[in-house]
Write an enzyme that holds these catalytic residues in place. Structure first.
Site, short mmCIF file in Angstrom:
data_model
loop_
_atom_site.label_atom_id
_atom_site.label_comp_id
_atom_site.label_asym_id
_atom_site.label_seq_id
_atom_site.Cartn_x
_atom_site.Cartn_y
_atom_site.Cartn_z
N GLU A 93 0.82 -1.05 -0.06
CA GLU A 93 0.07 0.13 -0.16
C GLU A 93 0.89 1.13 0.05
OE1 GLU A 93 -3.59 0.46 0.56
OE2 GLU A 93 -3.76 2.49 1.00
N ASP A 94 1.92 1.36 0.70
CA ASP A 94 2.61 2.48 0.97
C ASP A 94 3.98 2.73 0.64
OD1 ASP A 94 0.43 3.50 2.55
OD2 ASP A 94 1.14 2.77 4.50
#
Ligand code: MN
Length: 744
Positions: A93-94
């Site tokens: 996700e990051d």
């Protein structure tokens, strides 16, 4: 003998400041000595590097978050894959890391788990109703495939809630509401009590800080007084149990958690000082018979409060919770709740689904025993319901019922116990037995007494269902049931029936529309051109096509125009020619039958302004349907009139012919195709006269290939008179085809 006093405090979460990867590995080794800690360390280093340069709002390096999440997963004693997922859950996700990277490094399973968590993370739980349903729906599906996804997500949420101090107020509030709405009930349903309690109290603190701190302070203020009381009760219990039984119990006393006290106060509209049963005691024993032994002793010591005894051992909750609960008037007249259960039951009560992990060796790790999953039957139900429901609204409604409602327990005729949400009726019971029993149920017996289907069941009722082969479910039933199973089965049935009806209507209507232009559907509704047409209208097949026609979404005339454009063009001209004189003729007939209202009943009501549609000219005996109009009352159409289908379906009402339908004449148009033979017209008019039908208008046209088309507008009383006439006309020599025209 072990005893302890626990109190809610302002800081009820553990100290996380000294969490390290070594600490995590030790924690895992403690319950799983063969764990591959090298792999855990590798995942930690990998995540740390990926998150390098990222910081949490608190200023700490980002890696403290995934590490904290994995600590929680180790508290749940989860498998290595879950621990790895906890460490890696935010990388895709990051950071630059991709699913493929995870797969390559840590294998398929971890990749899937991380993907699942990422998907849930990306779901924004917007406040709009529709969106929320869709999100929970996706979440449940993610969970259905592998419950570990949701456990990791729960751990993620818990860690975020624990470390929320640095967030903006709005965000704290939003996350807290979301947690109370979705995550805490989920934890509860998965039976992980400690997780539920911590999530609730943390959310409570951020969602309603004023209420929370006021209450916490009150609880705190009475603390020493209460602690002494708890020790007193434990002392008495311990002494009495030892004196009178062979049981060696472990007894705990605590104040209930703040959120549950708050809910109690709100529900009863009381102040904290007025709430008595905030203290709960837990007696852990070795086996089930000791549970009942201790219960008997407790009831002989202190007076039980009627209606507060619950036997979750005989009737476990859906999340597998088992325990005896009783509320008694304790020393000094205070109400206290006492829970009695075995140590094994207690483990399940605290760890829930996680307590069912049977560590089967699979490959390099261990896996959840599928049998453990099987005990959470609501999970399977939820996934099944997801597959059956089409709208997310419906799904959300189902999920909410499943997750939040309190429970009642009733008996089957065989003496089995089934659990239902509060408010469940005989219909819910019937569908829980079998779909067919549900579909055919006509009534029920509660404790031997006949009751209507809508009757709500009460705790302890013995329920028996009465069925009949003539019964079918109706839409109304949806109002009288609460379980998602019953609701979705009824909706399915109704939907199926509607589709069947739409199919019949659509097929008949299409055939008629084609026949009108002398075309057979069998010839046109096949082949590549038609396939292309289907595709253009996003229709799967012919069946679907008929259904869409039935629902009024497709007009077969347009289909014909597409398949054979010239046919329709010719017909249009003809109609224009006949239109004017026909209108005049109709006018006469309508003036004559002013009493049209008395012909029609609208849902049993009288005195409704009713008109007959001029487009399809219904006569008594036709199946009809009404359209509510602005200012003109109800216009009655033939049930297959295309006007009906091209109009807003909400405006439709059920209408029927009244019994005195023979009082008024109505006009129909009949078209006769014949050879152009002299004298035919005389034969035709003789038939009309002999059958009691007046001719209002006639038009005769001949065409080049020696055929004649006669169009008559005649008055008739009903469909049986009409079909008589049509039959007779058909018998005339040289008449090729007789038909009633129903679309002008
Ligand atoms: Mn996270």
């Amino acid at each position: 003998m072990e005893k302890s006093v626990k109190n809610p405090s302002l800081e009820n979460s553990p100290d996380m400041s000294n969490q390290t990867i070594e600490g995590l590995c030790e924690k895992v080794l403690a319950y799983y000595p063969e764990a591959d800690v090298a792999l855990i360390k590798e995942a930690y280093e990998y995540a740390k590097e990926a998150h390098e340069g990222q910081f949490r709002k608190s200023g700490e390096p980002y890696i403290t978050h995934p590490l904290g999440v994995s600590y929680i997963l180790a508290d749940l004693k989860l498998d290595i894959e879950s621990i790895l997922t906890g460490l890696l859950h935010d990388t895709v996700e990051d950071t630059e890391v991709t699913s493929a990277d995870i797969n390559q490094k840590f294998g398929n399973e971890v990749e899937h788990l991380v993907d699942g968590v990422t998907k849930i993370t990306q779901m924004s739980f917007k406040h709009t109703h529709e969106k929320q349903g869709e999100n929970i729906r996706k979440m449940i599906v993610a969970m259905g495939k592998d419950v570990r996804v949701v456990l990791v997500k729960l751990a993620d949420r818990l860690h975020n809630m624990r470390t929320m101090t640095h967030m903006k107020f709005e965000k704290q509030e939003k996350k807290s509401r979301e947690t109370l709405d979705i995550y805490a009930p989920l934890a509860s349903r998965l039976g992980i009590n400690w997780l539920k309690i911590e999530l609730e109290d943390l959310s409570f603190r951020y969602a309603k800080p004023d209420v929370y701190y006021a209450l916490a302070e009150k609880v705190q203020r009475k603390r020493s007084e209460r602690d002494q009381y708890i020790l007193d009760v434990i002392g008495v219990l311990e002494k009495e149990i030892k004196l009178r039984t062979q049981v060696d119990p472990s007894i705990h006393g605590r104040s209930k958690h703040l959120y549950s006290i708050c809910k109690k106060m709100e529900a009863r509209d009381l102040d904290y000082d007025q709430i008595y049963d905030v203290l709960a005691f837990r007696v852990l024993v070795d086996n089930i018979s000791q549970c009942y032994e201790v219960l008997g002793l407790v009831h002989s010591l202190w007076k039980p409060i009627p209606g507060r005894f619950k036997d979750f051992i005989a009737m476990p909750k859906a999340n597998n919770y088992r325990s005896l609960h009783t509320t008694v008037i304790g020393p000094g007249g205070d109400r206290i709740e006492i829970q009695i259960r075995t140590k094994e039951m207690h483990l399940i009560a605290e760890q829930g689904i996680a307590a069912h992990w049977k560590y089967k060796e699979v490959g390099r790790g261990h896996q959840i025993d599928p049998a453990a999953m099987g005990q959470f039957s609501w999970l399977r139900d939820m996934v099944a319901i997801h597959q059956q429901t089409s709208s997310s609204d419906e799904f959300l409604e189902n999920v909410k019922t499943e997750l939040f409602d309190s429970e009642i327990y009733v008996f089957t005729p065989k003496g089995d116990v089934i659990e239902f949400p509060d408010g469940a009726t005989a219909i819910d019971f019937a569908y829980s037995v079998h779909t067919e029993v549900g579909n055919k149920c006509t009534g029920a017996k509660f404790n031997g007494k006949i009751v209507p289907l809508r009757e709500e069941m009460k705790n302890g009722d013995s329920v028996e269902i009465i069925t009949s082969n003539h019964q079918t479910p109706s839409k109304d039933w949806l109002k009288f049931c609460v379980t998602s199973r019953a609701k979705s089965k009824i909706r399915n049935y109704v939907r199926q029936e509607e589709r069947k009806r739409a199919y019949e209507i659509g097929k008949g209507y299409t055939e008629k529309a084609f026949r009108k232009f002398g075309k057979a559907t069998s010839k046109y509704l096949k082949g590549p051109i038609f396939e292309g047409y289907l595709q253009e209208n996003s229709c799967k097949n012919l069946e679907e096509y008929y259904i869409l026609v039935g629902y009024g979404k497709i007009n077969p005339k347009n289909t014909l125009e597409f398949l054979s454009p010239d046919v329709l063009a010719k017909e249009k001209k003809e109609i224009v020619q006949t239109d004017n004189y026909f209108k005049k003729a109709l006018q006469g007939a309508f003036n004559k039958s002013k009493k049209s209202s008395s012909l029609i009943q609208v849902d049993g009501m009288d005195d409704i302004l009713v008109h007959f549609a001029k487009c399809c000219m219904p006569i008594p005996g036709d199946s009809i349907s009404g359209l509510v109009t602005r200012g003109r009352g109800i216009v009655v159409h033939r049930a297959d009139c295309e006007k009906l289908f091209s109009t807003d379906q909400d405006r439709r009402v059920d209408v029927t012919w009244s019994v005195n339908q023979n009082l008024v004449d109505r006009i129909v148009r009949i078209r006769i195709l014949s050879l152009d033979t002299p004298g035919l017209l005389v034969s035709m008019s003789e038939i009309f006269t002999s059958k009691g039908a007046n001719i209002y208008n006639a038009q005769i046209r001949t065409n080049r290939d020696n055929k004649a088309i006669c169009t008559f507008d005649v008055s008739v009383k009903n469909t049986s008179q009409l079909s008589d006439i049509l039959k007779e006309l058909q018998k005339i020599k040289d008449v090729l085809n007789v038909s009633r025209i129903t679309q002008v």
